[in-house]
Design a protein around this motif. Structure first.
Motif, mmCIF file in Angstrom:
data_model
loop_
_atom_site.group_PDB
_atom_site.id
_atom_site.type_symbol
_atom_site.label_atom_id
_atom_site.label_comp_id
_atom_site.label_asym_id
_atom_site.label_seq_id
_atom_site.Cartn_x
_atom_site.Cartn_y
_atom_site.Cartn_z
ATOM 1 N N UNK A 68 1.053 -7.496 -6.822
ATOM 2 C CA UNK A 68 2.331 -8.086 -7.173
ATOM 3 C C UNK A 68 3.154 -7.087 -7.969
ATOM 4 N N UNK A 69 4.257 -6.605 -7.365
ATOM 5 C CA UNK A 69 5.095 -5.626 -8.051
ATOM 6 C C UNK A 69 6.164 -6.321 -8.864
ATOM 7 N N UNK A 70 6.324 -5.972 -10.127
ATOM 8 C CA UNK A 70 7.444 -6.510 -10.871
ATOM 9 C C UNK A 70 8.448 -5.424 -11.217
ATOM 10 N N UNK A 71 8.123 -4.194 -10.900
ATOM 11 C CA UNK A 71 9.023 -3.071 -11.171
ATOM 12 C C UNK A 71 9.844 -2.806 -9.909
ATOM 13 N N UNK A 72 11.162 -3.031 -9.988
ATOM 14 C CA UNK A 72 11.980 -2.880 -8.784
ATOM 15 C C UNK A 72 12.126 -1.440 -8.342
ATOM 16 N N UNK A 73 11.754 -0.510 -9.202
ATOM 17 C CA UNK A 73 11.906 0.896 -8.830
ATOM 18 C C UNK A 73 10.853 1.366 -7.848
ATOM 19 N N UNK A 74 9.827 0.595 -7.707
ATOM 20 C CA UNK A 74 8.747 1.000 -6.803
ATOM 21 C C UNK A 74 9.121 0.620 -5.378
ATOM 22 N N UNK A 75 8.968 1.571 -4.455
ATOM 23 C CA UNK A 75 9.160 1.230 -3.040
ATOM 24 C C UNK A 75 7.870 0.579 -2.562
ATOM 25 N N UNK A 76 7.954 -0.736 -2.355
ATOM 26 C CA UNK A 76 6.715 -1.444 -2.069
ATOM 27 C C UNK A 76 6.089 -1.011 -0.748
ATOM 28 N N UNK A 77 6.903 -0.717 0.242
ATOM 29 C CA UNK A 77 6.336 -0.330 1.546
ATOM 30 C C UNK A 77 5.568 0.979 1.416
ATOM 31 N N UNK A 78 6.152 1.963 0.738
ATOM 32 C CA UNK A 78 5.447 3.229 0.553
ATOM 33 C C UNK A 78 4.153 3.005 -0.204
ATOM 34 N N UNK A 79 4.238 2.171 -1.236
ATOM 35 C CA UNK A 79 3.076 1.966 -2.086
ATOM 36 C C UNK A 79 1.937 1.307 -1.326
ATOM 37 N N UNK A 80 2.251 0.244 -0.593
ATOM 38 C CA UNK A 80 1.123 -0.424 0.065
ATOM 39 C C UNK A 80 0.568 0.407 1.210
ATOM 40 N N UNK A 81 1.394 1.241 1.805
ATOM 41 C CA UNK A 81 0.866 2.131 2.838
ATOM 42 C C UNK A 81 -0.124 3.091 2.200
ATOM 43 N N UNK A 232 7.906 -8.171 -2.753
ATOM 44 C CA UNK A 232 7.303 -7.681 -3.986
ATOM 45 C C UNK A 232 5.874 -8.169 -4.158
ATOM 46 N N UNK A 233 5.427 -8.970 -3.208
ATOM 47 C CA UNK A 233 4.059 -9.461 -3.326
ATOM 48 C C UNK A 233 3.347 -9.216 -2.012
ATOM 49 N N UNK A 234 2.220 -8.553 -2.066
ATOM 50 C CA UNK A 234 1.486 -8.211 -0.857
ATOM 51 C C UNK A 234 0.060 -8.694 -0.908
ATOM 52 N N UNK A 235 -0.470 -8.957 0.260
ATOM 53 C CA UNK A 235 -1.890 -9.211 0.352
ATOM 54 C C UNK A 235 -2.497 -8.046 1.096
ATOM 55 N N UNK A 236 -3.500 -7.437 0.477
ATOM 56 C CA UNK A 236 -4.231 -6.388 1.174
ATOM 57 C C UNK A 236 -5.492 -7.014 1.723
ATOM 58 N N UNK A 237 -5.731 -6.841 3.003
ATOM 59 C CA UNK A 237 -6.962 -7.366 3.572
ATOM 60 C C UNK A 237 -7.866 -6.178 3.881
ATOM 61 N N UNK A 238 -9.110 -6.290 3.416
ATOM 62 C CA UNK A 238 -10.049 -5.172 3.532
ATOM 63 C C UNK A 238 -11.269 -5.617 4.306
ATOM 64 N N UNK A 239 -11.656 -4.817 5.301
ATOM 65 C CA UNK A 239 -12.887 -5.114 6.038
ATOM 66 C C UNK A 239 -13.900 -4.024 5.715
ATOM 67 N N UNK A 240 -15.053 -4.460 5.226
ATOM 68 C CA UNK A 240 -16.075 -3.484 4.825
ATOM 69 C C UNK A 240 -17.435 -3.932 5.308
ATOM 70 N N UNK A 241 -18.381 -2.993 5.267
ATOM 71 C CA UNK A 241 -19.746 -3.361 5.631
ATOM 72 C C UNK A 241 -20.251 -4.414 4.657
ATOM 73 N N UNK A 242 -20.952 -5.392 5.199
ATOM 74 C CA UNK A 242 -21.377 -6.544 4.406
ATOM 75 C C UNK A 242 -22.089 -6.143 3.119
#
Lengths: 410, 438
Positions: A68-81, A232-242
């Protein structure tokens, strides 16, 4: 011994009639037990079947975490990539990406997806909509069974301007609803206002994947759109070995804050937990009904045994006299077993009316399904068997009554 | 005399330990399971603001502009309204106590930005929210009329948040960061966590209750998104927050305080007029367009907060209790008739039918009481296991006073009812039959 049963029924019946009180009680008990157990086991099996449906997802390999980004200066797309890239490099991680909703979570987005540009006369399917980049399918553990997966060139970025991508992947259920048996690859779908809706070509079909709302009709209908959004709010979904999942999830907050500290990272949630939460009310129903069925059968069995013992004791003289007159131990046992079977059959007969009455009440009030006959018959057989077993030991005890009783006065 | 009967009852129960134990266990199982299901049902079926039930009304509008009903069952109105309708109605009725609202959330930090930011849900609403729902202020008060009209960076927080952020005390006029904006605290309320969260049931009736409240008027200014549900029926192009505010998307809840019947009728008249005006603008494009006002209990029922599963479980559990009782009647009958000789002697010595009847009923009542207590223990054990096994059951799977008293009362009443027939049978036996030498 079996030839004696028809002739025994007469005296058994008149003995029962003299004992109307306690016999009626057992009949009522059996009738209620049949009604409750048939309906309860039916509901239990329906719920279990619902919970055991194939999700189409590798549930033990996936977790999600909100950023959850609260700083508007952050480019959210770049960050989550960057976040997703960095996470994909962690040993044990199979794939990761930012996504708008997580299957089985109970919350998400659904849109109307239709087969024509015009809304008039189009077939519309309400669909779960998954938006993410080219890693979406692999992060959710999905492979296409027809066509191709999404790739980097398909992805559209929503920075202020909202525009649909040119391609999409759909689940088979959605394809069948919109296009029937036709091959979905190469077909077009549309969404949004008719004057601006552009055709979206289906390039891949996923065989089966459940969406967010497990109890909904639309759970199997899902579409994957290659869109990355600037929220400004993202969900990261992660798939990992059990085996690695838990430790990766534990460290994820640190990892993400290390990449950008001006944000709040939520609690990671595993897909397993989400699935459990989604089915919570079904588990509650199933568990409570199972306890009721189990205890009920136990209590009814005890009840039948108790009344049988009572009957045996009340008829000591009668039993002793019969033995003195030549009845074998086997005759005595079969007498009581037959009596118990008769009571059970009457109870079941009465109970079947109650059973279907209860079921139609449940259907009308709570829209449960129509009781399948199998459950009733199975319960009936079960009740007869249990009542025979419960009556057996008191019947055996009766055989020890000495014939000498017959010669005692009063 | 009662004590005497009680002593006799106790002696009688102890004489037939096995039968008594079986009966007590049967009753305890029946009570245990029924009380578990009943507690879940009763606690869910709670009206947290029952004392104001008939003064608070939730507004629904049938704005869906075509004859199909989107995904609502026929006749059912959508649960939320559009932003334009909410703000129009408030603007047209400046003197009424109205609270349009929606749920959102912020990252909260202290003014010095030294604390670790935490996420918390918040509610955007009007200044009337707190008086509508009887939330008392410990410090400060709600925001001004101007803040409601033009927007202002003010916030009301709960005492729980007050303690979390500042450690307690009067912190009005201090500032905190909500996301990247400094907000001034104008009021601190006593913490209120209604279960169910009746004023917004959309994401589930027992969701976490918000502890931060800011003016709804900030929504267009700060472009604050919703953390709740957004339902759209119209194919519109929604590219940004401003588009959403002007659209037909339904995402707000709306509550009104209407103290008298006249006030309610006046408001209903206004709504009818409002809808006809909006129809001229092309909205509410259907024959059966309308408004509906539900009081709190009606709203809870409409949203099926209790849920069908809960009612089915209560029904099945009480049927199970019925079986346990029928079982008990059978065992009691057996037991009483076996002790008929002793009763015969008592009757011959002068005990009346009534006295025999009462004596046996008291024995039955004692049985019910013991069974009820054991059942209460079993139910609490069951509820404890439910709280551990399932999420979010802490409030719902805990007995309140009503339930604690209900258990033994139901047990005694039910068992006494069950005991009527056996007690009657035993007191009508002829003494002479049992006095003959056996």
């Amino acid at each position: 011994m079996f030839t004696m049963i028809p002739t025994q029924i007469g005296p058994i019946f008149s003995a029962m009639m003299r004992n109307k009180g306690s016999v009626s009680l057992i009949i009522i008990q059996i009738a209620l037990t049949l009604a409750i157990v048939s309906n309860a086991t039916f509901i239990i099996s329906e719920r279990i079947a619902m919970m055991q449906r194939d999700t189409g997802l590798p549930v033990e390999e996936i977790f999600s975490v909100n950023s959850f980004f609260f700083d508007e200066n952050i480019d959210s797309i770049d960050q989550i990539t960057l976040d997703a890239q960095r996470i994909r490099e962690i040993p044990g991680v199979i794939s990761a990406t930012a996504i708008n909703q997580v299957p089985l979570s109970g919350s998400g987005d659904s849109w109307g997806i239709r087969d024509k540009r015009e809304t008039q006369g189009a077939k519309v399917a309400y669909t779960g909509v998954y938006r993410g980049d080219e890693h979406t399918l692999s992060a959710l553990g999905q492979k296409v069974s027809q066509g191709r997966d999404l790739n980097t060139d398909d992805v559209i970025f929503w920075r202020g301007n909202v525009q649909m991508p040119k391609v999409a992947v759909v689940t088979k259920a959605l394809a069948e609803e919109l296009f029937g048996d036709k091959n979905a690859i190469g077909q077009y779908v549309y969404t949004g206002p008719a004057d601006t809706a552009e055709p979206i070509e289906i390039v891949g079909v996923v065989e089966q994947m459940q969406g967010s709302w497990v109890h909904s009709d639309i759970v199997e209908k899902n579409i994957f759109l290659p869109i990355v959004e600037e929220w400004n709010s993202f969900t990261l979904v992660v798939r990992a070995e059990q085996s690695a999942l838990d430790s990766i999830a534990l460290d994820i907050e640190e990892t993400l804050l290390g990449l950008e500290k001006n944000r709040v990272i939520g609690e990671p949630r595993t897909m397993e937990n989400m699935k459990k939460s989604s089915y919570q009310r079904d588990r509650l129903m199933t568990n409570m009904l199972m306890i009721i069925v189990f205890v009920l059968i136990f209590i009814t069995a005890l009840g039948i045994a108790g009344v049988s013992i009572f009957n045996v004791n009340r008829r000591r003289k009668q039993i002793g006299t019969r033995r003195a007159l030549g009845a074998s131990k086997g005759n005595i046992v079969s007498y009581f077993m037959t009596e118990s079977a008769l009571i059970a059959i009457v109870g079941i007969g009465l109970g079947s009316i109650l059973t279907f009455g209860l079921n139609s009440f449940l259907m009308k009030q709570f829209s449960t399904s129509s009781l399948s006959l199998d459950y009733v018959i199975f319960t009936m057989v079960g009740i007869v068997v249990i009542s025979q077993i419960s009556a057996f030991w008191p019947a055996k005890k009766a055989t020890h009554i000495s014939p000498a009783i017959a010669t005692r006065s009063a | 005399m009662f004590i005497y009967y009680l002593q006799m009852a106790m002696k009688s129960l102890l004489k037939t330990k096995v039968t008594s134990a079986l009966m007590i266990i049967a009753i305890a199982c029946g009570i245990g399971i029924s009380m578990t299901a009943l507690t879940l049902n009763h606690m869910t079926d709670n009206n947290p603001i029952a004392h104001k039930n008939d003064q608070l009304f939730s507004l629904q509008l049938m704005t869906i502009g075509r004859e199909d009903t989107y995904w609502f069952e026929d006749g059912r109105y959508p649960y939320q309204i559009t932003y334009q309708d909410a703000t129009n109605i408030v603007r047209d009725n400046p003197d009424m106590k109205l609270a349009p609202m929606y749920k959102s959330g912020f990252a909260v930090r202290n003014e010095a930005q030294t604390s670790k930011p935490f996420l918390n849900s918040a509610r955007l609403t009007s200044r009337h929210f707190f008086s509508l729902f009887d939330m008392p202020f410990l410090y400060g008060s709600t925001w001004s009329k101007k803040a409601d009209k033009d927007g202002a960076n003010v916030v009301v927080i709960s005492d729980e948040m007050n303690t979390k952020i500042f450690g307690g005390g009067d912190n009005t006029n201090k500032q905190i960061y909500l996301d990247n904006t400094l907000f001034t605290i104008v009021g601190i309320t006593k913490t209120w966590k209604p279960a169910p969260k009746f004023y917004d049931v959309n994401n589930g009736p027992f969701q976490k209750v918000e502890q931060f409240f800011v003016p709804l008027s900030l929504s267009p200014i700060m472009e604050i998104g919703s953390w709740g549900n957004n339902n759209g029926w119209k194919d519109e192009s929604i590219n940004n927050h401003q588009d959403k505010l002007q659209s037909e998307i339904m995402w707000l809840q709306f509550w009104a305080q209407l103290d008298t019947k006249e006030e309610k009728e006046a408001f209903e008249q206004y709504l009818t007029g409002y809808i006809s005006e909006q129809k001229k603008l092309g909205r509410f494009n259907r024959d059966d367009a309308g408004a509906a006002l539900s009081n709190v209990q009606q709203w809870l029922d409409l949203n099926n907060v209790v849920g069908d599963d809960s009612s089915v479980l209560v029904g099945v559990s009480f049927m199970f209790l019925a079986v346990c009782l029928v079982n008990t009647i059978g065992l009691l009958l057996a037991k009483f008739l076996r002790s008929a000789p002793e009763v015969g002697v008592r009757r011959a010595l002068g005990a009346s039918k009534g006295q025999v009847f009462i004596q046996h009923l008291i024995e039955v009542g004692l049985l019910g009481f013991i069974g009820g207590l054991l059942g209460l223990v079993m139910a609490n054990l069951g509820l404890y296991m439910l709280r551990n096994e399932f999420n979010g059951f802490n409030v719902v799977a805990t007995m309140d006073l009503t339930m604690l008293f209900a258990a033994p009362v139901i047990a005694i009443l039910a068992t006494t009812l069950a005991g009527l027939y056996p007690a009657w049978r035993v007191c009508t036996t002829l003494p002479s039959v049992h006095l003959k030498t056996q």
